[in-house]
Design a protein around this motif. Structure first.
Motif, short mmCIF file in Angstrom:
data_model
loop_
_atom_site.label_atom_id
_atom_site.label_comp_id
_atom_site.label_asym_id
_atom_site.label_seq_id
_atom_site.Cartn_x
_atom_site.Cartn_y
_atom_site.Cartn_z
N SER A 55 33.01 93.53 18.32
CA SER A 55 31.84 92.87 18.91
C SER A 55 32.03 91.35 18.93
O SER A 55 32.81 90.78 18.17
N GLU A 56 31.27 90.70 19.81
CA GLU A 56 31.33 89.26 19.97
C GLU A 56 29.95 88.67 19.73
O GLU A 56 28.96 89.39 19.60
N GLU A 57 29.86 87.34 19.70
CA GLU A 57 28.61 86.68 19.40
C GLU A 57 27.53 86.95 20.44
O GLU A 57 26.34 86.97 20.13
N ASN A 58 27.92 87.13 21.67
CA ASN A 58 26.94 87.32 22.74
C ASN A 58 26.60 88.79 22.98
O ASN A 58 26.03 89.14 24.02
N THR A 59 26.93 89.65 22.05
CA THR A 59 26.71 91.09 22.23
C THR A 59 25.26 91.46 21.94
O THR A 59 24.68 91.01 20.94
N SER A 60 24.68 92.28 22.78
CA SER A 60 23.33 92.81 22.57
C SER A 60 23.40 94.33 22.54
O SER A 60 24.34 94.92 23.07
N ALA A 61 22.41 94.95 21.91
CA ALA A 61 22.41 96.42 21.81
C ALA A 61 20.99 96.94 21.90
O ALA A 61 20.02 96.26 21.53
#
Length: 272
Positions: A55-61
């Motif tokens: 995952s990266e910093e700009n990941t949303s779920a």
């Protein structure tokens, strides 16, 4: 500090595949299982915690419920804690990370217990969850499970339309990468490998493994990547059960029944 280090090393120490792609993996620690038992309804032995690998910093779920409503999921490092299910049925966990030139997505389905939603899971799979998506066709039923040595069909979609002639990779813990190509309808079929070791008699005595499907697609200078990850279980027919012997026993029983019937019929005629 130990807990933070565990989260950071989770992708390397437990899974060891899916390099560079975003995907969901179950959190196997005792804390996740204990939380699941407190919440109730997450399913026998299933953790309420999942890690989003790479995952990266700009990941949303988000979590999509059986009635297609949505709940945002928040991360602690790369881990999410599922809320107590408000209804029973199929859920979808969806994660996405995007930049100007790249879009990554990850989808995983869950069967959770609770008040029946009375909604067909077909609506959930038909719902477009990401620009590029690997869709099970059909989704395995509630009392079924993905099983080794069995074949399963999927449909590859881009912008909710079938994507043809695209390469999809299949990865597991112990089997080398296998490649599949979607046909004119975006369809492809995989066969899950029988790569279980240290097998014990009884399905419940053997922990499930994980498989990962991933696909890449370029469109208008944007690189898309999407994954589908799920558990799969041991196939008893590969070890302590035998379909051929079972079929043979049925045939022998059938022939024996015919023999006894004819013998009884002849005895009845002779007595008459």
């Amino acid at each position: 500090m130990k807990k933070i280090l565990f989260f950071l090393l989770l992708g390397v120490s437990l899974w060891g595949y899916g390099k560079g792609v975003l995907y969901w993996a179950p959190h196997g620690c005792d804390e996740g299982k204990a939380t699941a038992s407190k919440h109730g309804g997450h399913g026998k032995g299933e953790s309420a915690m999942f890690a989003l690998m790479n995952s990266e910093e700009n990941t949303s779920a988000k979590l999509i419920l059986p009635d297609l409503s949505e709940k945002a999921l928040s991360f602690t490092l790369n881990t999410v804690m599922l809320p107590k299910p408000s209804m029973g049925g199929y859920y979808a966990m969806v994660a996405e990370a995007s930049t100007a030139t790249r879009v990554q997505s990850a989808v995983r389905y869950l069967s959770l217990q609770g008040r029946p939603a009375k909604v067909s899971p077909v609506l959930l799979t038909a719902l477009s969850k990401s620009a590029l998506e690997i869709v099970p066709d059909p989704l395995h039923r509630e009392h079924d499970r993905y099983t080794a040595s069995k074949s399963y069909r999927f449909i590859l979609k881009f912008q909710n339309k079938p994507l043809k002639n695209a390469t999809v990779t299949l990865e597991t813990h112990k089997t080398p990468i296998q490649n599949y190509m979607s046909d004119e309808r975006g369809s492809f079929t995989i066969t899950l490998p029988n790569d279980f070791t240290d097998v014990r008699v009884g399905r419940s005595e053997n922990k499930p493994s994980e498989f990962l499907l991933s696909v890449h697609h370029n469109d208008n200078f944007t690189a898309y990547t999407s994954t589908f990850s799920m558990p799969y279980h041991i196939n008893p027919n590969d070890f302590w059960q035998s379909q051929s012997w079972g079929i043979g026993a049925i045939c022998l029983g059938f022939l024996g029944g015919i023999f006894l019937y004819r013998r009884h019929k002849k005895q009845g005629v002779s007595r008459g």
